[in-house]
Design an enzyme around this catalytic site. Structure first.
Site, mmCIF file in Angstrom:
data_model
loop_
_atom_site.group_PDB
_atom_site.id
_atom_site.type_symbol
_atom_site.label_atom_id
_atom_site.label_comp_id
_atom_site.label_asym_id
_atom_site.label_seq_id
_atom_site.Cartn_x
_atom_site.Cartn_y
_atom_site.Cartn_z
ATOM 1 N N GLY A 26 25.011 -36.721 -3.700
ATOM 2 C CA GLY A 26 24.164 -37.713 -2.756
ATOM 3 C C GLY A 26 23.688 -39.004 -3.311
ATOM 4 N N HIS A 37 46.661 -45.638 -11.984
ATOM 5 C CA HIS A 37 47.130 -44.853 -10.888
ATOM 6 C C HIS A 37 46.200 -44.915 -9.708
ATOM 7 C CE1 HIS A 37 43.749 -42.729 -13.162
ATOM 8 N NE2 HIS A 37 43.664 -42.502 -12.053
ATOM 9 N N ARG A 80 35.426 -52.551 -16.259
ATOM 10 C CA ARG A 80 35.665 -51.534 -17.385
ATOM 11 C C ARG A 80 37.007 -50.815 -16.676
ATOM 12 N NH1 ARG A 80 37.224 -46.030 -16.644
ATOM 13 N NH2 ARG A 80 36.674 -44.767 -18.806
ATOM 14 N N ASP A 119 40.226 -48.557 -16.599
ATOM 15 C CA ASP A 119 40.455 -46.832 -16.797
ATOM 16 C C ASP A 119 41.735 -46.724 -17.472
ATOM 17 O OD1 ASP A 119 39.529 -44.101 -16.141
ATOM 18 O OD2 ASP A 119 41.229 -44.131 -15.102
ATOM 19 N N GLU A 179 39.228 -48.649 -21.512
ATOM 20 C CA GLU A 179 39.221 -47.231 -21.994
ATOM 21 C C GLU A 179 40.457 -47.182 -22.641
ATOM 22 O OE1 GLU A 179 38.811 -42.647 -20.332
ATOM 23 O OE2 GLU A 179 40.232 -44.291 -19.204
ATOM 24 N N HIS A 189 30.815 -39.821 -19.075
ATOM 25 C CA HIS A 189 31.216 -38.908 -17.908
ATOM 26 C C HIS A 189 32.355 -38.017 -18.413
ATOM 27 C CE1 HIS A 189 33.895 -42.461 -17.569
ATOM 28 N NE2 HIS A 189 34.565 -41.684 -16.815
ATOM 29 N N ASP A 190 32.773 -38.483 -19.408
ATOM 30 C CA ASP A 190 34.405 -37.625 -19.535
ATOM 31 C C ASP A 190 34.060 -36.841 -20.974
ATOM 32 O OD1 ASP A 190 36.114 -38.610 -17.900
ATOM 33 O OD2 ASP A 190 36.364 -40.535 -18.963
ATOM 34 N N ARG A 199 27.739 -34.230 -15.624
ATOM 35 C CA ARG A 199 27.650 -35.063 -14.378
ATOM 36 C C ARG A 199 26.585 -34.567 -13.373
ATOM 37 N NH1 ARG A 199 34.092 -36.250 -13.040
ATOM 38 N NH2 ARG A 199 34.748 -37.077 -15.174
#
Length: 585
Positions: free
Chosen positions: A170, A245, A324, A326, A355, A421-422, A470
């Site tokens: 949300g 991608h 940033r 990716d 990254e 987040h990874d 996350r």
């Protein structure tokens, strides 16, 4: 003398300009081998032969586990420089030039090392605001729906093209805007926000449309307002660009799926085979074999043109401050050179952060990125602070190796992160011991580069698996979360109020394996900070050499002055604690 360990190279981390009159020259040698290293330099265009040479002693700038690194910032009147080195181990000496070792200098200037021309276009540097930033990483689905609130509710929205976009928790852009006062209180001055463009999944790394906002997060107007309000609050905004991608719902890939070999976009994707098999084991290259993320052919001029327009569009449309980028290491270098030229043409101080998890020398030459996500820093802090797997000596060696791997100017913009987040939350790696995270955060804020805080770390959030790291932002404060927040707030304030020496040298002062204590200095001109760390479970007293001429030392954590005797200051530290001393000369 161990000549086989000696290394220097033109146009590299060992020889580069940092401004139009200053060249950084470095030489690597076996650790502890050389006692003296002298640089001799002259004008390549000198009217006489042999060239008139001046000499300057090089200083030991860093030592890792294997090598010493000698360095000099050469300020001279020449724009074309030839040079060689005189090296001594205290017993024997040699001249080093032309990548060979010589008993004497008896050659033409063309055989010396060369800095062909000091061109302003080739000086790699980082936007000044990025060096001064403390980045706050926001995962938009997980952060906020409103002021200090996140609904935790799933959402499902449809784009104008009929694509279905899903949200998990949300979070919205209006939620980010509503919490700008919270970020101001924390002290951060830049946010890096994970993808906000339409994607089928909650993470949005499967981009459908690069020119609009995911309806789960809000509208383009919501985003523009967010950026505007951030700027009013003195906060820069960096967007996440996914150009390696696309998502399967991207218009070009949908055309390929529909028309196959007859699609005019067939060359927009990497190694397509026909007929295209949109199965779990696709017959085309993807991100990590994920069929919903087909790899783009970034060597195609049409693809380059499309994504450089994306890069420029959001600067013009929403006034963002940078990108940033990716999976940057899987995209060809010419694509990034084109992207940089296009973006910098409209915003000369736009920040570009790649990254790249491994060492990134080939991306950090001044023609592609200003910075990369410094996961080597992450892993080193994990091993030393979180898991305590390596000694102080090993930690110091690896820290110094990091400081020697890139051109000097670019070190100050490296994005130093404890987690993201990874990867699992740093606190989870610490086994839940918040003291270890606090100690690592202190090092992070005082180390060379730009610190990045993943949302919720300042509240003591943990998590091993993806749904956990996350997880929804913790907005309800208890004593624990408040304590961690106040600690981060203090660290950031100390960094911002004493920023000048953080743009200077890093020097190890204490490395005590037995006591697990470590101290280092950050210094520029007469501005100095000394950082002391106790990475043990016992109280320690550290004796730190601070040199002569000290007029005052202030403990910035306690607010009290420290006494100095015989150029040494003694600091008592509780288990897993550290402090920062401001040293006035």
């Amino acid at each position: 003398m161990f000549i086989e360990a000696i290394e220097h190279a033109n146009d590299s981390v060992y020889a580069h300009a940092i401004d139009e009159r200053t060249i950084v020259l470095r030489l690597r040698a076996k650790k502890g081998d050389l006692k003296e290293c002298v640089l001799f330099y002259g004008d390549r265009a000198c009217f006489v032969e042999p060239v008139i040479m001046d000499g300057i002693k090089m200083e030991l700038a860093a030592s890792d586990l294997l090598y010493d690194y000698f360095e000099v910032e050469l300020k001279c009147q020449y724009t074309r420089v030839c040079y060689y080195f005189w090296l001594s181990d205290g017993i024997t000496s040699t001249f080093y030039y032309g990548y060979e070792f010589h008993d004497k200098v008896d050659c033409h200037r063309s055989e010396y090392f060369q800095f062909a021309f000091l061109r302003r276009e080739e000086i790699a540097d980082v936007p000044g605001w990025l060096k001064e930033s403390v980045i706050y990483q926001i995962f938009p689905d997980s952060f906020a729906t409103a002021e200090r609130y996140i609904s935790g509710k799933e959402s499902c929205q449809e784009t104008v093209d009929g694509e279905i976009c899903k949200g998990r928790l949300g979070g919205t852009l209006r939620g980010v805007t509503a919490n700008i006062p919270y970020m101001q209180e924390l002290g951060i001055n830049c946010i890096y926000i994970n993808p906000i463009f339409p994607g089928n999944n909650y993470h949005k790394y499967d981009t459908i449309d690069y020119f609009s906002i995911d309806p789960c997060f809000g509208s383009k107007e919501d985003f523009k307002e967010m950026v505007s309000k951030c700027h009013e609050a003195g906060i820069k905004v960096i967007l996440d660009g996914v150009f390696n991608h696309s998502g399967a719902g991207f218009f070009a890939f949908k055309d390929v799926l529909e028309k196959g070999e007859n699609s005019k976009y067939k060359d927009w994707f990497y190694r397509l085979e026909f007929p295209v098999q949109f199965y779990d084991k696709p017959n085309y290259d993807c991100f990590a074999y994920e069929k919903h993320m087909p790899k783009l052919n970034t060597g195609n001029p049409e693809v380059i043109d499309y994504f450089t327009k994306v890069g420029v569009y959001w600067i013009k449309e929403a006034d963002i401050d940078g990108w940033r980028l990716d999976v940057a290491n899987e995209i060809d270098h010419d694509f990034w050179r084109s992207f940089r030229k296009a973006v910098r043409a409209v915003r000369p101080d736009a920040a570009l952060i790649g990254e790249v998890w491994e060492d990134a020398q080939s991306w950090l030459c001044g023609d592609q990125f200003d910075s990369t996500m410094n996961y080597r820093f992450t892993h080193l802090c994990d091993r030393f602070f979180a898991k305590r797997q390596i000694s102080v000596e090993a930690f110091d060696g690896k820290v110094n190796a990091m400081l020697m791997r890139y051109r000097k100017n670019l070190l100050y913009g490296q994005m130093n992160l404890l987690d993201s987040h990874d990867v699992p939350r740093f606190l989870s790696k610490c086994g839940g011991d918040i003291r270890r995270q606090k100690l690592a955060a202190l090092f992070q804020m005082m180390f060379t580069g730009t610190p990045s805080v993943y949302y919720g770390d300042e509240k003591g959030m943990s998590g091993w698996e993806e749904p956990e790291y996350r997880a929804p932002m913790v907005w309800q404060d208890d004593a624990y979360a408040s304590d961690v927040f106040e600690y981060y707030k203090k660290l950031i304030r100390i960094r911002k109020e004493n920023f000048a020496p953080l743009m200077g040298a890093y020097r190890t002062l204490v490395k005590d394996n037995a006591g697990s204590t470590y101290a280092f200095e950050r210094r520029k001109d007469d501005k100095s900070l000394v950082v002391a760390l106790n990475n043990s479970d016992f109280e320690r007293e550290i004796e730190i050499p601070v040199g002569n001429g000290v007029t005052r030392i202030t403990d910035l954590f306690e607010g009290n002055d420290c006494s100095v005797r015989d150029s040494v200051v003694k600091v008592k530290l509780q288990p897993m604690k550290g402090t920062v001393l401001r040293v006035d000369y």
